[in-house]
Design an enzyme around this catalytic site. Structure first.
Site, PDB file in Angstrom:
ATOM      1  N   TYR A 162      80.796  71.107  49.749  1.00 20.03           N
ATOM      2  CA  TYR A 162      81.138  72.453  48.842  1.00 20.03           C
ATOM      3  C   TYR A 162      82.465  72.841  49.299  1.00 20.03           C
ATOM      4  O   TYR A 162      83.256  73.597  48.420  1.00 20.03           O
ATOM      5  CB  TYR A 162      80.221  73.593  49.271  1.00 20.03           C
ATOM      6  CG  TYR A 162      79.044  73.661  48.420  1.00 20.03           C
ATOM      7  CD1 TYR A 162      79.159  73.650  46.947  1.00 20.03           C
ATOM      8  CD2 TYR A 162      77.762  73.443  49.159  1.00 20.03           C
ATOM      9  CE1 TYR A 162      77.868  73.756  46.330  1.00 20.03           C
ATOM     10  CE2 TYR A 162      76.516  73.544  48.534  1.00 20.03           C
ATOM     11  CZ  TYR A 162      76.735  73.572  47.162  1.00 20.03           C
ATOM     12  OH  TYR A 162      75.466  73.578  46.289  1.00 20.03           O
ATOM     13  N   GLU A 248      53.171  62.038  57.831  1.00 24.80           N
ATOM     14  CA  GLU A 248      53.994  61.246  56.780  1.00 24.80           C
ATOM     15  C   GLU A 248      54.522  62.255  55.620  1.00 24.80           C
ATOM     16  O   GLU A 248      55.490  62.658  55.444  1.00 24.80           O
ATOM     17  CB  GLU A 248      53.373  60.072  56.103  1.00 24.80           C
ATOM     18  CG  GLU A 248      54.368  59.539  54.821  1.00 24.80           C
ATOM     19  CD  GLU A 248      53.556  58.594  54.031  1.00 24.80           C
ATOM     20  OE1 GLU A 248      54.211  58.100  53.132  1.00 24.80           O
ATOM     21  OE2 GLU A 248      52.403  58.054  54.574  1.00 24.80           O
ATOM     22  N   ASP A 301      50.075  56.817  55.081  1.00 26.02           N
ATOM     23  CA  ASP A 301      49.320  55.959  53.930  1.00 26.02           C
ATOM     24  C   ASP A 301      48.994  54.381  54.664  1.00 26.02           C
ATOM     25  O   ASP A 301      50.072  53.793  55.094  1.00 26.02           O
ATOM     26  CB  ASP A 301      49.919  56.220  52.672  1.00 26.02           C
ATOM     27  CG  ASP A 301      49.996  57.227  52.166  1.00 26.02           C
ATOM     28  OD1 ASP A 301      48.877  58.061  52.510  1.00 26.02           O
ATOM     29  OD2 ASP A 301      50.515  57.430  51.162  1.00 26.02           O
TER      30      ASP A 301
END
Length: 321
Positions: A162, A248, A301
């Site tokens: 910025y 996760e 997973d």
């Protein structure tokens, strides 16, 4: 024999000498003001400030950070090379290690993935239309890093973006350049005094104090605490947790909180990086392991992507060594 201290200790010894001379002068005058018009309280404050600065430097070195004096010297060396090239009527270039090649990567048990000492490199040229803009942006961010390190202040990647969002174009450009600079100077990103805004969350049986003195008390309730931006600055960590669970996905993390998992499964700590973890989340996991040596489990997973995320926590990321 005269002693001329160098590096971050120099300012400390200078203030110490000034303080001693000021007290001696005050004694000669019978307890009046110290020489130079300052009060004993002001001089004492400067001494404490110098002491604190040196202690902070020592603490950063103990945490694996590169000393500020070395970072400044490395930046000055890069700029000196540019000036030398210009003086010889040669186009200056930046030489940066190739972070995308596994040939340049090694694994160390203590730190994870690291760049090898002698790695293949790429050049950012100032006389090439393809890279001249990146060359200029690297120079601009280098100047900001130099000011941050010199003044012992910190900024986030978002803060850097910025300062001139139109010039940088997007946040990814800034992120990649900061990683390139870290690679070019061969110092950890935290030593550049640039922090990243954390996206991770933590909950469970954990209390600690942040660098600014804020006391944080994580709970097993429905609301988690954001991972701090400056992991090296947190201290006084306290927990009764029996294990640390890395989750996760954020949705799974929130479901476990709603089901009161932390309390039902004995005292524990839960943390999520909301997918691929950012550096601060990984650093916090490492700090918790180094501090408490409790078992660390991962709930991901059962597919290649989940295994990859688990490996990033354990071994690190090739793009963020």
């Amino acid at each position: 024999m005269a002693f001329a201290p160098m590096g971050p200790e120099a300012s400390f010894f200078e203030v110490l000498d000034q303080h001693r001379a000021s007290l001696l002068a005050a004694l000669r005058r019978g307890g009046g003001e110290p020489a130079g018009g300052g009060t004993p309280q002001a001089s004492s404050f400067n001494l404490k400030k110098a002491l604190r600065s040196v202690c902070e430097e020592r603490k950063r070195e103990a945490c694996g950070e590169t000393p500020s004096s070395e970072v400044l010297a490395s930046i000055e060396s890069v700029i000196q090379d540019i000036i030398t090239s210009v003086a010889k009527n040669e186009a200056p270039t930046f030489t940066i290690g190739n972070r995308s090649s596994w040939e340049n990567i090694k694994f160390e048990d203590s730190v994870g993935l690291q760049m090898v000492t002698h790695c293949t490199t790429r050049k950012i040229k100032s006389d090439s239309l393809k890279s001249v803009k990146k060359f200029a942006l690297i120079l601009k961010i280098l100047s900001k890093i130099y000011k941050l390190v010199q003044s012992n202040t910190y900024a986030t990647k978002r803060d850097i973006y910025y300062t001139d969002s139109q010039l940088f174009g997007n946040q990814t450009v800034v992120d990649n350049i900061i990683n390139d600079i870290s690679c070019m100077l061969k110092v950890p990103r935290m030593s550049l005094h640039i922090l990243s805004t954390s996206k991770g969350l933590i909950a469970g049986n954990l209390r600690y104090i942040e660098e600014d003195g804020t006391r944080v008390h994580c709970t097993c309730g429905a609301t988690a605490v954001a991972v701090p931006s400056n992991i090296q600055g947190i201290r006084n960590l306290i927990t009764d947790a029996k294990f640390l669970l890395i989750v996760e996905k954020d949705a799974t993390f929130q479901r476990l909180l709603d089901d009161n998992f932390c309390n039902r499964m004995s005292p524990c700590i839960m943390i999520t990086g909301k997918g691929v973890p950012d550096l601060n989340t990984r650093l916090l996991v490492k700090k918790l392991w180094d501090t408490f040596h409790i078992p660390v489990f991962a709930l991901v997973d059962a597919d290649p992507h989940g295994i990859e995320i688990m490996c990033i926590y354990k071994y690190g990321s090739m793009g963020k060594k």
